[in-house]
Design a protein around this motif. Sequence first.
Motif, PDB file in Angstrom:
ATOM      1  N   ALA A  19      -5.410  11.531   4.732  1.00 24.61           N
ATOM      2  CA  ALA A  19      -6.265  10.546   5.395  1.00 24.61           C
ATOM      3  C   ALA A  19      -7.505  10.246   4.561  1.00 24.61           C
ATOM      4  N   GLU A  20      -8.123  11.286   4.015  1.00 21.29           N
ATOM      5  CA  GLU A  20      -9.328  11.090   3.206  1.00 21.29           C
ATOM      6  C   GLU A  20      -9.030  10.252   1.968  1.00 21.29           C
ATOM      7  N   GLU A  21      -7.897  10.553   1.314  1.00 24.08           N
ATOM      8  CA  GLU A  21      -7.535   9.797   0.115  1.00 24.08           C
ATOM      9  C   GLU A  21      -7.212   8.345   0.457  1.00 24.08           C
ATOM     10  N   LEU A  22      -6.531   8.143   1.574  1.00 20.49           N
ATOM     11  CA  LEU A  22      -6.200   6.784   1.999  1.00 20.49           C
ATOM     12  C   LEU A  22      -7.466   5.995   2.332  1.00 20.49           C
ATOM     13  N   ILE A  23      -8.379   6.629   3.060  1.00 20.84           N
ATOM     14  CA  ILE A  23      -9.644   5.977   3.406  1.00 20.84           C
ATOM     15  C   ILE A  23     -10.435   5.640   2.147  1.00 20.84           C
ATOM     16  N   SER A  24     -10.482   6.576   1.215  1.00 20.42           N
ATOM     17  CA  SER A  24     -11.202   6.341  -0.039  1.00 20.42           C
ATOM     18  C   SER A  24     -10.565   5.203  -0.831  1.00 20.42           C
ATOM     19  N   MET A  25      -9.237   5.171  -0.860  1.00 20.99           N
ATOM     20  CA  MET A  25      -8.524   4.120  -1.584  1.00 20.99           C
ATOM     21  C   MET A  25      -8.821   2.746  -0.991  1.00 20.99           C
TER      22      MET A  25
ATOM     23  N   SER B  27     -11.438   1.932   0.798  1.00 21.02           N
ATOM     24  CA  SER B  27     -12.872   1.614   0.796  1.00 21.02           C
ATOM     25  C   SER B  27     -13.312   0.994  -0.522  1.00 21.02           C
ATOM     26  N   GLY B  28     -12.853   1.581  -1.631  1.00 21.42           N
ATOM     27  CA  GLY B  28     -13.259   1.070  -2.933  1.00 21.42           C
ATOM     28  C   GLY B  28     -14.773   1.036  -3.062  1.00 21.42           C
ATOM     29  N   ARG B  29     -15.280  -0.049  -3.629  1.00 17.88           N
ATOM     30  CA  ARG B  29     -16.729  -0.218  -3.795  1.00 17.88           C
ATOM     31  C   ARG B  29     -17.280  -1.284  -2.844  1.00 17.88           C
ATOM     32  N   LYS B  30     -16.550  -1.538  -1.780  1.00 19.08           N
ATOM     33  CA  LYS B  30     -16.958  -2.601  -0.866  1.00 19.08           C
ATOM     34  C   LYS B  30     -18.103  -2.121   0.027  1.00 19.08           C
ATOM     35  N   PRO B  31     -19.273  -2.801  -0.002  1.00 18.19           N
ATOM     36  CA  PRO B  31     -20.404  -2.375   0.825  1.00 18.19           C
ATOM     37  C   PRO B  31     -20.065  -2.317   2.310  1.00 18.19           C
ATOM     38  N   ALA B  32     -19.242  -3.250   2.781  1.00 18.84           N
ATOM     39  CA  ALA B  32     -18.911  -3.269   4.205  1.00 18.84           C
ATOM     40  C   ALA B  32     -18.131  -2.038   4.623  1.00 18.84           C
TER      41      ALA B  32
ATOM     42  N   ILE C 257      -8.881   2.924  10.863  1.00 15.61           N
ATOM     43  CA  ILE C 257      -8.260   2.686   9.558  1.00 15.61           C
ATOM     44  C   ILE C 257      -7.792   1.236   9.430  1.00 15.61           C
ATOM     45  N   GLY C 258      -7.470   0.599  10.551  1.00 13.20           N
ATOM     46  CA  GLY C 258      -7.060  -0.806  10.504  1.00 13.20           C
ATOM     47  C   GLY C 258      -8.160  -1.714   9.992  1.00 13.20           C
ATOM     48  N   GLU C 259      -9.416  -1.385  10.302  1.00 11.93           N
ATOM     49  CA  GLU C 259     -10.529  -2.188   9.802  1.00 11.93           C
ATOM     50  C   GLU C 259     -10.600  -2.121   8.281  1.00 11.93           C
ATOM     51  N   LEU C 260     -10.419  -0.909   7.730  1.00 12.55           N
ATOM     52  CA  LEU C 260     -10.432  -0.758   6.276  1.00 12.55           C
ATOM     53  C   LEU C 260      -9.254  -1.482   5.640  1.00 12.55           C
ATOM     54  N   LEU C 261      -8.118  -1.444   6.308  1.00 13.01           N
ATOM     55  CA  LEU C 261      -6.953  -2.166   5.795  1.00 13.01           C
ATOM     56  C   LEU C 261      -7.244  -3.659   5.672  1.00 13.01           C
TER      57      LEU C 261
ATOM     58  N   LEU D 242       0.811  -1.214   0.000  1.00 12.05           N
ATOM     59  CA  LEU D 242       0.000   0.000   0.000  1.00 12.05           C
ATOM     60  C   LEU D 242       0.847   1.268   0.000  1.00 12.05           C
ATOM     61  N   GLN D 243       2.056   1.196   0.518  1.00 13.63           N
ATOM     62  CA  GLN D 243       2.881   2.385   0.639  1.00 13.63           C
ATOM     63  C   GLN D 243       3.123   3.078  -0.697  1.00 13.63           C
ATOM     64  N   ALA D 244       3.175   2.310  -1.768  1.00 14.10           N
ATOM     65  CA  ALA D 244       3.550   2.886  -3.055  1.00 14.10           C
ATOM     66  C   ALA D 244       2.354   3.221  -3.947  1.00 14.10           C
ATOM     67  N   LEU D 245       1.129   2.992  -3.470  1.00 16.55           N
ATOM     68  CA  LEU D 245      -0.021   3.127  -4.363  1.00 16.55           C
ATOM     69  C   LEU D 245      -0.395   4.562  -4.754  1.00 16.55           C
ATOM     70  N   PRO D 246      -0.639   5.495  -3.817  1.00 16.66           N
ATOM     71  CA  PRO D 246      -1.149   6.805  -4.220  1.00 16.66           C
ATOM     72  C   PRO D 246      -0.074   7.654  -4.890  1.00 16.66           C
ATOM     73  N   ALA D 247      -0.341   8.128  -6.100  1.00 10.99           N
ATOM     74  CA  ALA D 247       0.630   8.930  -6.841  1.00 10.99           C
ATOM     75  C   ALA D 247       0.897  10.267  -6.163  1.00 10.99           C
ATOM     76  N   PHE D 248      -0.087  10.781  -5.405  1.00  9.24           N
ATOM     77  CA  PHE D 248       0.072  12.092  -4.767  1.00  9.24           C
ATOM     78  C   PHE D 248       0.929  12.028  -3.516  1.00  9.24           C
TER      79      PHE D 248
END
Length: 306
Positions: free
Chosen positions: A105-111, A113-118, A157-161, A25-31
């Motif tokens: 934090a918002e971008e990480l949470i959004s990343m 979360s994706g489209r997962k209903p949970a 955030i650990g739950e989303l991870l 996950l560390q390398a994912l967000p381009a920003f």
Amino acid sequence: MAPEAIAPQVTPLGARRIEQAISRLQALPAFYPTVQKALQLLEDPLSTNGHIQQVLSSDAALAARILRWANSAYFGFYEQVRTISLAVSLIGREKVSALLRRYLAEELISMLSGRKPAARQIREISLATATAAHAMAERLLRSDKEEILLAGLLHNIGELLLLSQFRDSYEEMLRLTDHLSREEAEQAIFGVESRLAGKWLLEAWHFPPFFPTVVERCVDPWSSHFSEAPMAAIVLVHTARRMAEAWMEDARSGRESEDINAERAEAVAQSFSPRVLGALEVDRPFLADLYLRLPGELQRWREILE
């Protein structure tokens, strides 16, 4: 029935698998490199606003976000802010740093979360916790209310991870919560609790130590003997989380905001122990009034955060 008799006969994923997921996950967000570099400069007293502007302007989306903040009603500047350098000067480096961490934090949470209903419920309780925590910090005249807000957003955030990286295992863990506590179910499936996974993630993302500490301990503030921990902040986020859970329970039961009356608010306030009241230096009427106003505060913060 004993927890070990209920837990499935499987080998928990273990810390190593969690750490490997965090490394990916560390390398994912381009920003991310731009935000990290900007944060380093903002916190360096020798850096110039020109250098900061150069870094922030290198990412068009990030630059646009900062100018949108500067021209929002939240700050209420009299003239339109057209440059990043002026935005940093007017808002102040400390505030810009706080806003950048919130953005991260918002971008990480959004990343995650994706489209997962949970993920929807996790995000809902994250926002409600952040809202209650910030409102409490404001009323207590705390100077770290921005950090408190961010800690509230990140506390789960650990739950989303775990959900994003190990979906099948996460769903199995949820099934176990019919018979086990959340912490026991997480241990049975993952070998670690989500709060610890969240701490590792924030450490990997180089968040200041305050945030991993709050994430690790806000479920049970007195679970550790660390004397240097920010106990008041930890208890504050813990209290906000429990208020958020009560609010979500009310929402599921069909209570509208106008139905959260003084009697219900008093019942929520009564659920907090004298130990919590003492750590926060508040009384139960303070907490009852805060819960009574939570729906309105949540609506206000939805507009700011989303």
